[in-house]
Design an enzyme around this catalytic site. Structure first.
Site, PDB file in Angstrom:
ATOM      1  CE  LYS A 174      24.352 -39.911   1.086  1.00 58.72           C
ATOM      2  NZ  LYS A 174      25.576 -40.042   1.880  1.00 58.72           N
ATOM      3  CD  GLN A 180      27.782 -37.457   3.228  1.00 61.16           C
ATOM      4  OE1 GLN A 180      26.830 -38.192   3.473  1.00 61.16           O
ATOM      5  NE2 GLN A 180      28.366 -37.448   2.045  1.00 61.16           N
ATOM      6  CG  ASP A 194      27.259 -44.732   4.557  1.00 63.40           C
ATOM      7  OD1 ASP A 194      26.817 -44.702   3.395  1.00 63.40           O
ATOM      8  OD2 ASP A 194      27.479 -43.713   5.240  1.00 63.40           O
TER       9      ASP A 194
HETATM   10  N1  GUN Z   1      30.903 -39.256   1.298  1.00 65.31           N
HETATM   11  C1  GUN Z   1      30.969 -39.560  -0.019  1.00 65.31           C
HETATM   12  N2  GUN Z   1      30.215 -40.650  -0.275  1.00 65.31           N
HETATM   13  C2  GUN Z   1      29.678 -41.056   0.896  1.00 65.31           C
HETATM   14  C3  GUN Z   1      28.809 -42.119   1.271  1.00 65.31           C
HETATM   15  O1  GUN Z   1      28.378 -42.956   0.472  1.00 65.31           O
HETATM   16  N3  GUN Z   1      28.475 -42.160   2.587  1.00 65.31           N
HETATM   17  C4  GUN Z   1      28.953 -41.281   3.508  1.00 65.31           C
HETATM   18  N4  GUN Z   1      28.586 -41.436   4.784  1.00 65.31           N
HETATM   19  N5  GUN Z   1      29.761 -40.284   3.196  1.00 65.31           N
HETATM   20  C5  GUN Z   1      30.118 -40.175   1.886  1.00 65.31           C
END
Ligand code: GUN
Length: 295
Positions: free
Chosen positions: A53, A97, A120
């Site tokens: 990211k 996350q 998200d």
């Molecule tokens: N954990 C696995 N995929 C994601 C995601 O797309 N966003 C977040 N915040 N955590 C995750």
């Protein structure tokens, strides 16, 4: 039949070029999109996702700052940090996350992110709007799957999409996206799950089969209709002593067997994964544009 490989890396690269141009337009107005990432603990998969990211953000012109908190951080600490980030006008997007450590109430934390900064698309306000077909931040993995299908010429309209898995992250929001009466959707959607009786009888009906159960290689060739388009959302680490890091990544689909039957298939890695990151970048740029009243 040998399947065409749908490259999430290639589709991502072309969307990221569009995002770079949008970030450049914002820059002419003195705006730099700003993403705040919160990581709690040291889950190796989460650390690896966050690196992707950060790297993607830098590539398209987003400032991304990660706050890495220890695994024993209190829920109050995270809530207070979110209060500060929600109130900070310089912050466009906030992401926590998941998974979070067991002592933290994940819903409470995710619901505390301002819906206007929820890049998200996990907040119930955004999920509610999604269900109603109103503009909102779409969850990144399902949105990435829709974009990948559309941009590779597999319009889901009128197709039977069978989604394996009913998670809040993928299965449920993907069903909500693809059943909308909208461009890039308008599909007939079936969701199958651990409670489904005789699951293969459903998967064999799929024009587009989405595997999102989190179980390595469990979609086998006999479960796939000849010529189906297969999207593999699984990211599973399986032990592999021949690899320096001791494991390899595999999807939820038995790739080698199914590629002989499908007309198109996404690989793992290099399929859905890069699309998830790319849609997060897109949501962050959209948040910055919205704030300035451009969108
Ligand atoms: N954990 C696995 N995929 C994601 C995601 O797309 N966003 C977040 N915040 N955590 C995750």
């Amino acid at each position: 039949m040998t399947a065409v490989i749908i490259s999430g890396l290639e589709v991502s690269a072309s969307i990221r070029n569009e995002l770079k141009a949008r970030a450049a337009t914002l820059a002419t107005r003195g705006i730099v999109p700003h993403l705040e990432v919160i990581l709690v603990g040291n889950d190796p998969a989460s650390i690896s996702y966050i690196k992707s990211k950060q790297k993607g953000a830098a590539e398209v012109g987003i400032v991304a700052n990660t706050t890495h908190l220890p695994a024993d951080t209190s829920e109050r600490n995270i809530i207070e940090l979110l209060d500060r980030l929600n109130a900070d006008a310089a912050v466009d997007g906030i992401l926590v996350q998941v998974p979070l450590p067991a002592h933290i109430d994940t819903e409470k934390v995710l619901y505390h992110i301002s819906p206007e900064k929820d890049v998200d698309g996990f907040h119930p306000v955004n999920l509610g709007k999604l269900l109603r077909g109103e503009p909102c931040f779409l969850p990144c993995t399902p949105h990435g799957i829709q974009q990948m299908l559309m941009r590779c010429g597999y319009d889901p309209a009128g197709k039977h999409v069978v989604i394996c898995g009913r998670s809040n992250l993928v299965g449920k929001p993907l069903a909500a996206i693809l059943l909308q009466k909208k461009k890039g959707a308008n599909a007939t959607v079936t969701v199958v799950h651990t409670g489904t009786v005789h699951l293969p009888s459903f998967t064999r009906q799929a024009d587009i089969l989405v595997a999102a159960m989190g179980s390595p290689g469990c979609i086998t060739a006999d479960m796939v209709r000849e010529g189906a388009v297969v999207i593999d959302v699984g990211v599973n680490r399986v032990p592999d002593p021949t690899k320096e890091r001791g494991y390899r990544l595999v999807g939820d689909v038995d790739f080698e067997a199914v590629r002989g039957k499908a007309s198109a298939i996404t690989p793992v890695p290099g399929g859905v994964g890069p699309m998830t990151v790319t849609m997060l970048l897109q949501n962050t740029i959209e948040a910055a544009e919205r704030k300035e009243g451009h969108a």
